[in-house]
Design an enzyme around this catalytic site. Structure first.
Site, short mmCIF file in Angstrom:
data_model
loop_
_atom_site.label_atom_id
_atom_site.label_comp_id
_atom_site.label_asym_id
_atom_site.label_seq_id
_atom_site.Cartn_x
_atom_site.Cartn_y
_atom_site.Cartn_z
N GLU A 78 0.82 -1.41 -0.07
CA GLU A 78 -0.03 0.02 0.03
C GLU A 78 0.82 1.28 0.00
O GLU A 78 0.58 2.20 0.91
CB GLU A 78 -1.06 0.10 1.34
CG GLU A 78 -2.03 -1.20 1.25
CD GLU A 78 -2.86 -1.11 2.02
OE1 GLU A 78 -2.93 -0.05 3.16
OE2 GLU A 78 -3.98 -1.80 2.29
N GLU B 187 -5.24 -8.76 -0.49
CA GLU B 187 -6.20 -8.37 0.85
C GLU B 187 -7.58 -8.02 0.50
O GLU B 187 -7.73 -7.41 -0.39
CB GLU B 187 -5.63 -7.18 1.68
CG GLU B 187 -4.42 -7.16 2.30
CD GLU B 187 -4.13 -5.77 3.23
OE1 GLU B 187 -5.00 -5.19 3.60
OE2 GLU B 187 -2.61 -5.71 3.28
#
Length: 520
Positions: free
Chosen positions: A173, A292
């Site tokens: 991220e 995720e």
């Protein structure tokens, strides 16, 4: 009653079912590691300190690959802290989750646990506070047989043979301003590309996942993927997608339609991959790693808990983001699995985040029990039943209007066929109030019903019913009233699906039944 007509084309193929589609995620966050998979004082703990009761549930869940050690945690992690004698390992502050990391579980311990669980390790490297050299050192330590300082250090630390980790995530991220070492797309893309090249120099077997956007709502979404892929497409095997869903302000219709949002997300990223490949003249394929995904009540975390947690003391293994999942959440998880399977031609792997305690299908208590949350069941059944190849199907059903996604079909489904001809049909009824009269035509084989199960509101409960340590009322039950008629090379099936339900029906070839062939 909602009429829903499905036609399944058994003789055609969308794509093989990717075994890595059924991945999990273990992050050094909250009680996922400590008091989750690892608790030396627990009555069931083995000699390595790992909980046998949790391990048994992980095996039952059917996880094939586990991403480790983060997540946001990895962007500040020194991998060297987690190797060597435990008594000599440093205790560190983890700035990602404002907790204290004891480093009692590190690479060696996790690799041992993964081997016991029968899962592949998906190792993430720190591209937040560290970079090329540290990533290469970790790879050499893990995978080189011996005769170098790093590989001999691994051997001295108890692992004579290499870990043989081939699947690696290049950061996490990095587009998010919450991320330690947050970068622009150009900054990250250049770093990821050079890290990838160095890692391939050291071990040509590696598969590499570059970090895509943290979510589809990021202001840089789309352009981030284009920029990163322009830097890395010649080195990357996969690009990541992170996707979380929640019920907001009582909008259950939109929540039950979450898979429509995931469909659009995956289609958009696939389009960007193709766009960049064409622009660069590349013929290689780049998979989508949904490393995720889950139901996560982020709004509650951000509005009511985040500031207090991130400004308080620095506890070890705090109770962090331990969402309790209800029936509706489980149905949504099942529907998201339908979306992932439907995109098997583009999605190369996926990781339910996380595995234990933290937004997880498995919960545990220190010195106490471990149990299955409601979301455990659709994952476990899909992992067990989705084998072989995904086959195309068409759905004819009424659409419901949702605030977030517009009109969405009230029934959604996907089907797989195993090598021995067994068919699994996964289907969700998104209606809050109405059952669905499902009629299915399966072209290509005469089949008989082997099993039919559904997860829906339990007797005496409602859609908010959860499983707790004391009571687990939510579990799949037999889906009654299935009528199957087979003749020649076609089979017809009919059944009524309860509202807010996720179901799986398994059929096997009639010829195998007459010959007494067991279904693998």
């Amino acid at each position: 009653m909602i009429p829903a007509d499905l036609r399944v084309r058994l003789g055609e193929t969308v794509a093989p079912v990717p075994p890595r589609l059924f991945g999990g995620f273990v992050e050094h966050m909250g009680r996922c590691v400590y008091q989750g998979i690892y608790e030396p004082e627990h009555p069931s703990a083995d000699e390595g300190g790992f909980r046998a009761d949790v391990l048994e549930l992980v095996r039952e869940l059917g996880v094939t690959v586990v991403r480790y050690p983060g997540g946001n945690f990895v962007s500040g992690y020194r991998w060297e802290d987690g190797v060597g004698p435990r008594s000599e390992r440093p205790v560190r502050l983890d700035a990602a989750w404002h907790q204290t990391e004891t480093n009692q579980v590190g690479l060696h311990e996790f690799a041992t646990w993964a081997a016991q669980a029968g899962v592949e390790v998906m190792q993430a490297v720190n591209l937040g506070t560290r970079g090329i050299e540290a990533a290469g050192d970790l790879l050499e330590y893990s995978n080189h047989p011996g005769g170098t300082a790093l590989s001999d250090r691994r051997r001295a630390n108890g692992a004579e043979e290499p870990f043989g980790i081939t699947l690696w995530c290049l950061g996490n991220e990095m587009d998010g301003p919450w991320q330690i070492g947050h970068k622009t797309a150009d900054e990250y893309g250049r770093l990821a590309a050079e890290t990838a090249r160095y890692m391939r120099f050291l071990d040509h077997r590696v598969e590499l996942v570059v970090a895509g956007s943290s979510n589809m709502e990021m202001p840089t979404f789309g352009e981030w993927e284009r920029t990163v892929l322009r830097h890395t497409a010649d080195q990357a095997d996969h690009i990541s997608v992170h996707a979380y869903y929640e019920e907001s302000d009582g909008d259950v219709a939109s929540f039950l339609a979450s898979a429509a949002g995931l469909d659009r997300y995956l289609d958009t990223v696939a389009g960007i991959i193709d766009e960049v490949r064409e622009e660069l003249g590349l013929t290689k394929q780049i998979g989508i790693s949904v490393d995720e995904w889950n139901v996560w009540y982020q709004r509650d975390w951000n509005d009511n808990h985040k500031d207090a947690v991130l400004s308080g003391d620095w506890p070890v293994a705090p109770r962090l983001i331990e969402d309790e999942y209800n029936v509706t959440d489980a149905v949504v998880v099942g529907s998201l699995l339908i979306s992932l399977l439907r995109h098997s031609d583009r999605v190369s792997m996926a990781n339910l985040a996380q595995l234990v305690n933290v937004i997880a299908p498995i919960r545990s208590e220190p010195d106490g029990a471990a149990w299955r949350q409601t979301t455990f069941f659709p994952f476990a059944l899909t992992s067990a039943r989705a084998r072989g190849r995904v086959v195309p199907l068409s759905v004819k059903v009424a659409a419901g209007l949702t605030e977030k996604y517009g009109e969405v079909e009230l029934v959604d489904a996907v089907s797989t066929v195993s090598d021995d001809g067994c068919v699994s049909l996964f289907v969700v009824n998104r209606s809050v109030d109405d059952p669905a009269a499902l009629s299915v035509e399966l072209d290509g084989a005469e089949l008989v019903l082997e099993d039919a199960q559904t997860l829906t509101v339990p007797a005496g409960g409602d859609r908010f019913t959860t499983n707790t340590q004391e009571s687990q009322p939510v579990a799949p039950v037999a889906l009654d009233g299935v009528v199957v008629e087979g003749a020649g090379t076609a089979t017809r099936l009919s059944v009524t699906l309860p509202p807010i339900s996720w179901s799986v029906l398994t059929l096997r070839p009639a010829a195998a039944v007459s010959e007494g062939t067991p279904h693998a």
